[in-house]
Write a protein that holds these residues in place. Structure first.
Motif, short mmCIF file in Angstrom:
data_model
loop_
_atom_site.label_atom_id
_atom_site.label_comp_id
_atom_site.label_asym_id
_atom_site.label_seq_id
_atom_site.Cartn_x
_atom_site.Cartn_y
_atom_site.Cartn_z
N PHE A 386 0.83 -1.17 -0.01
CA PHE A 386 -0.05 0.02 -0.06
C PHE A 386 0.81 1.20 -0.08
O PHE A 386 0.58 2.32 -0.69
N ILE A 387 1.82 1.26 0.78
CA ILE A 387 2.66 2.54 1.08
C ILE A 387 3.91 2.70 -0.07
O ILE A 387 4.11 3.77 -0.77
N THR A 388 4.07 1.47 -0.40
CA THR A 388 5.01 1.54 -1.99
C THR A 388 4.39 1.81 -3.19
O THR A 388 4.74 2.69 -3.82
N GLN A 389 3.18 1.61 -3.20
CA GLN A 389 2.23 1.91 -4.44
C GLN A 389 1.95 3.33 -4.38
O GLN A 389 2.04 4.11 -5.32
N ALA A 390 1.58 3.79 -3.00
CA ALA A 390 1.46 5.26 -2.89
C ALA A 390 2.83 6.01 -3.24
O ALA A 390 2.67 7.23 -3.92
N ALA A 391 3.90 5.60 -2.91
CA ALA A 391 5.20 6.32 -3.17
C ALA A 391 5.53 6.50 -4.65
O ALA A 391 5.88 7.55 -5.16
N HIS A 392 5.10 5.55 -5.42
CA HIS A 392 5.24 5.55 -6.93
C HIS A 392 4.06 6.10 -7.73
O HIS A 392 4.28 6.39 -8.82
N ASP A 393 2.93 6.19 -7.11
CA ASP A 393 1.62 6.64 -7.90
C ASP A 393 1.93 8.16 -8.16
O ASP A 393 1.81 9.00 -7.26
N PRO A 394 1.77 8.55 -9.51
CA PRO A 394 1.75 9.93 -9.85
C PRO A 394 0.42 10.55 -9.32
O PRO A 394 0.78 11.75 -9.06
N ASN A 395 -0.42 10.12 -9.17
CA ASN A 395 -1.74 10.91 -8.49
C ASN A 395 -1.57 11.17 -6.96
O ASN A 395 -2.51 11.75 -6.45
N VAL A 396 -0.63 10.34 -6.47
CA VAL A 396 -0.44 10.56 -4.99
C VAL A 396 0.10 11.89 -4.82
O VAL A 396 1.21 12.16 -5.14
N LEU A 397 -0.53 12.90 -3.79
CA LEU A 397 0.04 14.14 -3.63
C LEU A 397 0.79 14.15 -2.19
O LEU A 397 1.74 14.98 -2.00
N ALA A 398 0.29 13.29 -1.04
CA ALA A 398 0.92 13.34 0.01
C ALA A 398 0.90 12.25 0.78
O ALA A 398 -0.06 11.33 0.62
N ILE A 399 2.02 11.70 1.61
CA ILE A 399 1.81 10.67 2.41
C ILE A 399 2.34 11.13 3.97
O ILE A 399 3.16 11.69 4.21
N LYS A 400 1.38 10.58 4.90
CA LYS A 400 1.64 10.87 6.36
C LYS A 400 1.65 9.60 7.09
O LYS A 400 0.64 8.69 6.76
N MET A 401 2.53 9.49 7.86
CA MET A 401 2.37 8.27 8.77
C MET A 401 3.33 8.47 10.33
O MET A 401 4.17 9.47 10.27
N THR A 402 2.97 7.55 11.09
CA THR A 402 3.55 7.54 12.30
C THR A 402 4.63 6.46 12.55
O THR A 402 4.11 5.24 11.83
N LEU A 416 9.02 5.91 1.49
CA LEU A 416 8.91 7.16 1.81
C LEU A 416 9.86 8.22 1.25
O LEU A 416 9.73 9.00 0.86
N ILE A 417 11.32 7.87 1.38
CA ILE A 417 12.48 8.56 0.63
C ILE A 417 12.05 8.66 -0.85
O ILE A 417 12.04 9.74 -1.45
N ILE A 418 11.90 7.68 -1.59
CA ILE A 418 11.43 7.81 -2.91
C ILE A 418 10.32 8.87 -3.11
O ILE A 418 10.27 9.65 -4.21
N ALA A 419 9.16 8.72 -2.22
CA ALA A 419 8.21 9.49 -2.53
C ALA A 419 8.65 10.85 -2.37
O ALA A 419 8.05 11.71 -3.17
N ALA A 420 9.19 11.27 -1.36
CA ALA A 420 9.85 12.60 -1.29
C ALA A 420 10.76 13.04 -2.37
O ALA A 420 10.67 14.31 -2.83
N GLU A 421 11.50 12.15 -2.77
CA GLU A 421 12.34 12.63 -4.00
C GLU A 421 11.57 12.82 -5.25
O GLU A 421 11.96 13.55 -6.33
N LYS A 422 10.45 12.17 -5.43
CA LYS A 422 9.53 12.38 -6.44
C LYS A 422 8.60 13.59 -6.40
O LYS A 422 7.79 13.93 -7.25
N GLY A 423 8.75 14.56 -5.24
CA GLY A 423 8.01 15.69 -5.10
C GLY A 423 6.77 15.66 -4.26
O GLY A 423 6.20 16.49 -4.11
N LYS A 424 6.47 14.48 -3.79
CA LYS A 424 5.32 14.30 -2.95
C LYS A 424 5.61 14.98 -1.60
O LYS A 424 6.71 14.97 -1.01
N GLN A 425 4.41 15.31 -1.00
CA GLN A 425 4.39 15.63 0.55
C GLN A 425 4.45 14.72 1.42
O GLN A 425 3.53 14.01 1.60
N VAL A 426 5.84 14.54 2.24
CA VAL A 426 5.91 13.27 3.06
C VAL A 426 6.35 13.85 4.37
O VAL A 426 6.92 14.62 4.67
N SER A 427 5.32 13.41 5.26
CA SER A 427 5.67 13.63 6.77
C SER A 427 5.48 12.50 7.73
O SER A 427 4.38 11.64 7.42
N VAL A 428 6.40 12.40 8.63
CA VAL A 428 6.67 11.22 9.36
C VAL A 428 6.81 11.73 10.84
O VAL A 428 7.75 12.64 10.91
#
Length: 715
Positions: A386-402, A416-428
């Motif tokens: 789920f998280i990996t697909q979200a990181a690579h999905d171009p339609n995902v804008l942000a991922i937040k997790m604890t 999550l690092i890949i997602a941030a490098e792709k320009g997504k808003q990632v907060s942990v």
């Protein structure tokens, strides 16, 4: 069952007689772990594993719980726990209650498990039983591999007593100076950078001087490292006469204490405390062989600042947490049958040729909520995917997790690092105060920050224990929020051995609640209300109390009341008192509590309608499920919080209602299977003892975990 005759007005539910000691209840839990090592139905290598777990559990117990009680005793703390015992009384009882199972553990290993190991070709020998060829090999091994690592430390007027590190195994060595006749003391640390059990090559033979194991099966032969060192001490003390040597092991206070209000940078403050932990706090326990002479024993007690009640005499091998290494032996017939978690059918599409094809994760969740139950369902094939697909999905804008606990090589955090490098808003939110995982979490926090992830270190005064992920995705000019709310950590390794639940959903209310929760965690939000979630420390306690009381009201209205709750521990006095009130009102209550339980079940007029069962098996029961009958309109919740004061008041937790009727039914079935277990289940008695269930001649053995594995394979 009829209502109890007494009313809550006639009973003082704050009376200590109604509460078990938290500390002693934990010891009862660890005894149930030890029982798995003693039970002949457990495969041999798994029995060694359970001894190792029993020992490592006890290490942590002394490092944290016993150390805290000693500090309270020294500070003359006057506030008493619900069971009414002072710190001194608790420590005395711990000393009394701990010794018999520790003695049993060592006795069982020496007298039962070592012979069984030898019969299976696993020969853990004592150095004195080695043949000449084996001794020659070990002498060479000592010279080449061990000797360069050792540092003998003398103790005399010019050499103060050395610092002895936490959980270290040591040799207390007495040597005599042949010139002066003076006896001298030295300490040799057994290095933990070398294998604890030194294997012997097959060409050295498996025979011993006593010929006990001649002509037997040979898979592994070896000796404890400390014995190899002990029989080569002449190399460390040339010119001296070795008089005697005695292994011993110490445990220190290892809890971290951070004044968060005064810490400008929490990460740096935690790092400083970790350095202190490595040095270690005061010694709280010494383990040694009963054969240690009084002179050496007295000197160690004096120099380490101990009393006799802190000393634990054992027989045989010290530090048996190291027995876990034998699980690496390639002998599958001596282990539990291998288990491969499955991927839920909804996440795979079966082609006409019978092959599997992955379904789009987001479309699956959009169609209906999905529950995952680890380790029966694959963690990698569900949550991690789920998280990996979200990181690579171009339609995902942000991922937040604890993040509370994870592995050192976490694929999720790499995603999550890949997602941030792709320009997504990632907060942990990385919880730096997760006990004994602080260093790993600090390392990940730095890696995430370097990749552009927004990292938050938690809230002052609160641990963030909740397990949640929020994915924000744009779909046809609309924003959809996908959530994972779980009971377990985002840790692929523990997901194979812990039972945990997770809800995957795109319900609007849950997405909005998690948005508010993350704003509370990362910003200055003072969110006080949530649409669906029960959140600690905001509304979780009040909601649980209200749910219990609602069942009471149903009973008072002549209807039935029913509660089934599964958790790790139950210690909160208010929750326990409310459960007593519910029992008095006639509510039927079943509690599945793996570990600590401070509630006394089966007391006439107070808790006769409450039953408590603990299940201890090959998987660590870690999931939390809360079921309330609600007069035929059941409500079921899952989440990260136990019914403990720390979870309800001092941690950030999230409990989610299960609104999908099929998932609700599945969870009720899981609870029913757990309650029917007669293989790994233990019933708590009113006196605090646990009695293990055994099928009678008419019953079929029912292991809840085995049944759930079989059910997973059938889907």
């Amino acid at each position: 069952m009829p209502k109890s005759k007494k009313t809550t007005q006639e009973i003082n539910l704050n009376d200590p007689q109604y509460y078990f000691s938290r500390e002693l209840s934990w010891l009862e839990f660890n005894n149930r772990v030890l029982n798995e090592a003693i039970d002949p139905r457990t495969p041999l290598l798994e029995r060694l594993k359970f001894i190792a777990i029993f020992c490592s559990n006890l290490d942590e117990y002394f490092m944290v719980r016993v150390a805290a009680l000693k500090q309270q005793e020294e500070a003359k703390v006057s506030k008493l726990p619900p069971d009414g015992r002072t710190p001194t009384e608790q420590l005395e009882l711990i000393s009394i209650k701990t010794r018999p199972p520790v003695a049993l553990q060592h006795q069982h290993f020496e007298q039962v498990l070592r012979p069984l190991m030898a019969a299976e070709g696993i020969h853990l020998l004592d150095y004195v039983d080695l043949n000449q060829e084996q001794r020659i090999y070990l002498q060479k091994y000592f010279e080449e591999q061990i000797f360069p690592v050792l540092t003998p430390l003398a103790v005399d007027p010019s050499h103060p007593f050395p610092y002895i590190s936490n959980l270290s195994l040591n040799l207390a060595v007495v040597v005599k100076d042949p010139d002066t006749g003076e006896e001298l003391f030295a300490r040799v640390k057994v290095p933990n950078t070398l294998p604890r059990f030194v294997p012997l090559p097959k060409e050295a033979g498996v025979g011993s001087r006593s010929s006990i194991i001649e002509n037997q099966r040979h898979i592994w032969t070896g000796v404890p490292l400390e014995q190899v060192i002990a029989h080569n001490l002449e190399s460390l003390f040339p010119g001296m006469n070795i008089q005697e040597y005695h292994p011993f092991r110490i445990t220190r206070n290892a809890d971290i204490d951070v004044e968060e209000d005064e810490a400008d940078d929490l990460l740096l403050a935690i790092e400083q405390e970790l350095r202190k932990r490595r040095v270690g706090g005061e010694v709280v326990r010494m383990e040694m062989l009963a054969s240690m002479p009084e002179a050496v024993r007295g000197m160690l007690i004096r120099e380490l600042g101990l009393s006799e009640k802190d000393v634990y005499e054992v027989e045989g091998v010290l530090g048996q947490a190291d027995l876990m290494s034998f699980m690496a032996l390639p002998i599958p017939e001596l282990k539990d049958p291998a288990w491969t978690p499955v991927v839920p059918p909804r996440l795979r599409r079966i082609n006409e040729d019978g092959s599997d094809e992955k379904e789009d994760f987001f479309s699956v969740i959009r169609n209906a909520d999905l529950m995952v139950h680890h380790p029966y369902y694959s963690f990698g094939g569900t949550v991690q995917r789920f998280i990996t697909q979200a990181a690579h999905d171009p339609n995902v804008l942000a991922i937040k997790m604890t993040l509370y606990r994870t592995t050192g090589d976490s694929p999720i955090l790499q995603a999550l690092i890949i997602a941030a490098e792709k320009g997504k808003q990632v907060s942990v939110l990385v919880e730096l105060k997760a006990r004994f995982d602080e260093e790993n979490n600090i390392n990940w926090a730095r890696k995430l920050e370097q990749a552009g992830v927004h990292v938050v270190y938690g809230l002052v005064g609160l641990k963030t224990h909740t397990k949640v992920v929020l994915v924000v995705r744009r779909e046809e000019d609309r924003i959809h929020r996908y959530v994972h709310i779980g009971t377990g950590n985002y840790n692929a390794k523990t997901a194979r051995i812990y039972t945990d639940l997770g809800l995957l959903s795109c319900r609007e209310d849950l997405g909005a609640d998690l948005t508010d929760l993350f704003n509370y965690l990362t910003g200055y939000s003072r969110q006080r209300s949530y649409r669906k979630l029960l959140v600690s420390p905001v509304n979780c306690r009040d909601r649980f109390v209200a749910l219990i009381r609602r069942e009471m009201e149903h009973c008072r209205d002549g209807k039935s009341g029913r509660i089934v709750a599964k958790m790790n521990s139950l210690t909160d006095p208010q929750i326990i008192a409310t459960l007593y009130q519910a029992s008095i009102a006639g509510v039927q209550i079943d509690l599945i509590v793996r570990g600590i339980c401070c509630l006394r079940p089966g007391l006439e007029g107070v808790s006769e309608n409450i039953r408590v069962v603990s299940v201890v098996g090959r998987f660590l029961e870690h999931s939390r499920i809360y079921y309330f009958h609600n007069h035929g309109k059941p409500e079921v919740y899952i989440g990260s919080a136990d019914w403990m004061s720390r979870n309800l008041d001092r941690r950030v937790e999230a409990i989610a209602p299960i609104e999908d009727p099929d998932i609700s039914n599945d969870l009720q079935e899981i609870l029913g299977i757990m309650l029917a277990d007669n293989r790994q289940a233990w019933d708590l008695q009113p006196d605090g003892k646990y009695v293990q269930r055994h099928p009678d001649g008419k019953e079929k053995e029912q292991s809840a975990q085995k049944i759930l594995m079989d059910m997973a394979l059938q889907i």
